[in-house]
Design an enzyme around this catalytic site. Structure first.
Site, PDB file in Angstrom:
ATOM      1  N   SER A 125       0.934  -1.309  -0.036  1.00 28.60           N
ATOM      2  CA  SER A 125       0.155   0.059  -0.039  1.00 28.60           C
ATOM      3  C   SER A 125       0.919   1.263  -0.074  1.00 28.60           C
ATOM      4  CB  SER A 125      -1.022  -0.062   1.320  1.00 28.60           C
ATOM      5  OG  SER A 125      -0.130  -0.199   2.499  1.00 28.60           O
ATOM      6  N   ASP A 146      23.627  -9.009  -4.318  1.00 35.15           N
ATOM      7  CA  ASP A 146      23.754  -9.865  -5.649  1.00 35.15           C
ATOM      8  C   ASP A 146      24.515  -8.997  -6.888  1.00 35.15           C
ATOM      9  OD1 ASP A 146      23.556 -12.207  -7.121  1.00 35.15           O
ATOM     10  OD2 ASP A 146      21.611 -11.935  -7.854  1.00 35.15           O
TER      11      ASP A 146
END
Length: 644
Positions: free
Chosen positions: A341, A476
């Site tokens: 939200s 990563d």
């Protein structure tokens, strides 16, 4: 809120002549049971007289308010040291908060402190050994001070004094903090400011090392301490402590350096004893508590019966709803939308039908890589990432970052029927760095382009490491997660594994072989230093044109460890054998390549604390000889890396 400095009264323990002292009775009507305090008037007078002389005489001022001098010629430039620290209620009874404060991992505190569990709460006043990287630092042209640099972000209500005393327990002083932070105004600190807190420490001299003194423990002298008790506690000797600290008077809250050949084994403090008088006074309270618990127990039995009835009714309703697939779909959609939200006002929310149309139903012809598809929405290309519902964290991180070297998220879509989530990113025409480096069918990247890519990635990592609160760790960083736009500007993509917050420990190791930092692989330590290690591997790819792991499963950084140790004058010869043949044919500047290689080696240091920060890396890369301003008809070209 500002707290005034604590007044330390230093009363010498001397034998006083026997005196018959009159007493007075002071009655406090608010004291329980009208108990009375009897205070000798003469002692009351002498106590206040002592305070007066304490404040008026300069000889009682602390002798080491700004730090402890050091000499680089007599000690090593830096060393491993330890600080003695006690966990205190209510906010310092877990290893996580203490490790965050001192910028170390929980295992680094637990091992020397003889703590078995990393997650169990600590006991109040439990002793700990905090590892420090102690360095001799120059604070001005004439003064060198020995301390461990700890970065601290100013919080609401903080002052140099409050943090030094309440959080660091007088292991530093507010005067020393002022000395090493000359740009900060102590009376006008801004929330979010980064300050250095110098934790006092010392490195053994060469003579002390020869005498088997390996560590100097930083210990804050307490009012009840003596040099003899400290020596006994740490397995040292009074003579060696006095030799290290000098023969002057040690006052409470001053730091004492305790020389040891090995760290003593710490034991947990015994439970706090309750005196007989205290337990007697509380007998009535205990009886009252027992009666109250009995009444509460009866009340809970009644509530338990009501709860059991309510549960049976609720289960029947849930069973009915499960029969209704439309109801299940609505509930799933409401739940998923509630999770994101906070993102609704920043990103466009697409419909599943729009994305199906953009990708021809996610046809394999539109696959870019893995589960990422190319799609056209209103004639404009986008990269659409399809995933099961696990994008909540990625969305939360992406909504607080905004930088030209990070791939921009345009919007997202939630498919409540299949519990899928789709992230819609900007589309970058030149694909990934991995493809451009290792697919020889593509146009070859020259050295200037590779150097510009390195600086773009470094700028992106510097942004998420230094300019987000809390700091973001990508986790990563690799060449396939570095994308190139039409102008060959690099942008970091794929924040699926990113974590907001540093110095955490995880047992779930994720990442790509060849890029994972050793400390993360062995201990699960999550920090910005793991991104720096991975960035070092990317630099090796740019220099060598090779993949991070070869066909035999050997990592590229391991090869660098083996071949680039020893004398630096031999590195240039080895470098030519390591470089991409394309770069050798191009006749690029060997000095420029050697500069980048040196940065890569620094990034790959086995000790995370000795790896450079991204700020240092960006600065070092920008010093390369091959950076230039290229003026074209459209003005300055995208390779104006210095301007960025």
């Amino acid at each position: 809120m500002w707290h005034p400095p604590t007044l330390i009264v230093n009363i010498k323990h001397e034998r006083l002549p026997s005196l018959k002292l009159k007493t007075t009775t002071i009655t406090n009507p608010q004291m329980k049971r009208n108990r009375k305090m009897k205070i000798p008037l003469q002692i009351f007078f002498l106590f206040h007289l002592h305070i007066f002389f304490h404040l008026s005489s300069s000889q009682y001022l602390p002798s080491n308010t700004t730090g402890y001098a050091c000499n680089v010629t007599q000690t090593a430039p830096s060393c491993q040291a330890y600080a003695f620290y006690t966990a205190m209620a209510p906010n310092q009874l877990d290893l996580s908060s203490i490790s965050d404060l001192f910028s170390v991992s929980r295992p680094m505190i637990a091992k020397p402190s003889n703590i078995i569990s990393l997650t169990s709460p600590l006991i109040p006043n439990q002793p700990l050994f905090i590892p420090l990287t102690c360095t001799c630092n120059s604070v001005n042209t004439t003064t060198n001070i020995s301390y461990a640099k700890l970065n601290y972000t100013i919080q609401p209500g903080d002052t140099f004094y409050v943090v030094s005393t309440s959080l660091f327990h007088n292991l530093t002083t507010y005067q020393s903090v002022q000395l090493v932070n000359p740009t900060l105004v102590p009376i006008n600190l801004t929330i979010g400011d980064d300050a250095i807190f110098p934790i006092f420490c010392k490195c053994p001299t060469k003579t002390q090392l020869q005498n088997q003194i390996i560590y100097l423990i930083s210990y804050v002298f307490q009012p009840t301490d003596t040099i003899s008790s400290i020596a006994s506690r740490f397995g040292s000797s009074v003579e060696s402590i006095l030799e290290v600290n000098g023969n002057g008077t040690v006052r409470p809250t001053e730091t004492v350096f305790v020389p040891v050949s090995r760290l003593p084994e710490l034991t947990q403090p015994p439970p706090t004893n309750v005196s007989y008088s205290e337990s007697t006074e509380r007998t009535g309270e205990v009886i009252g508590l027992g009666v109250g618990l009995g009444v509460c127990g009866l009340f809970l039995i009644l509530m338990g019966g009501f709860w059991a009835y309510r549960e049976s009714v609720w289960k029947k309703r849930v069973w009915r709803k499960k029969k209704d697939p439309e109801s299940k779909k609505v509930e799933a959609e409401v739940s998923l939308m509630a999770d994101v939200s906070d993102c609704l006002d920043k990103y466009k929310v697409y419909k599943v039908e729009e994305l199906n149309e953009a990708t021809d139903g996610f046809d394999e012809r539109w696959v870019i890589e893995g589960s990422v598809f190319k799609g056209y929405i209103h004639g404009k290309p986008y990269a659409i990432k399809k995933m099961k519902w696990n994008a909540c964290e990625e969305l939360k991180i992406l909504q607080k970052v905004n930088h030209g070297n990070l791939v921009m998220l345009e919007g997202f879509c939630i498919d409540s029927e299949d519990a899928n989530c789709y992230l819609v990113y900007e589309y970058l025409e030149n694909g990934s760095l991995y493809t451009r480096l290792h697919d020889r069918k593509r146009d070859i990247l020259n050295w200037r382009t590779r150097l510009g890519i390195a600086i773009d990635v470094a700028n992106g990592l510097q942004y998420i490491h230094e300019h987000t609160r809390p700091r973001v760790v990508h986790k990563d960083v690799k060449s396939s997660n570095i994308l190139l736009d039409a102008n060959m500007r690099a942008k970091i993509a794929n924040f699926g594994l990113a974590k907001s917050g540093c110095n955490a420990i995880t047992m779930h190791i994720v990442g790509t072989q060849g890029y994972i930092a050793p400390e993360y692989l062995s201990d699960g330590i999550v920090s910005t230093k793991m991104d720096i290690f991975s960035f070092g591997v990317v630099l090796l790819e740019l220099i060598s044109g090779r993949e991070a792991v070869n066909e035999d499963g050997k990592a590229l950084w391991v090869e660098v460890y083996e071949n680039f140790n020893g004398k630096e004058d031999k590195h240039i010869h080895k470098l030519k054998g390591f470089m991409d043949d394309v770069l050798l044919e191009e006749s690029c500047s060997i000095d420029s390549v050697m500069n980048v290689m040196s940065i890569a080696i620094a990034c790959l240091h086995k000790d995370p604390s000795k790896r450079p920060s991204m700020v240092d890396i960006v600065y070092a890369l920008c010093k390369s000889d091959d950076l230039f301003f290229d003026i074209s008809q459209d003005g300055l070209s995208p390779r104006q890396v210095l301007a960025r």
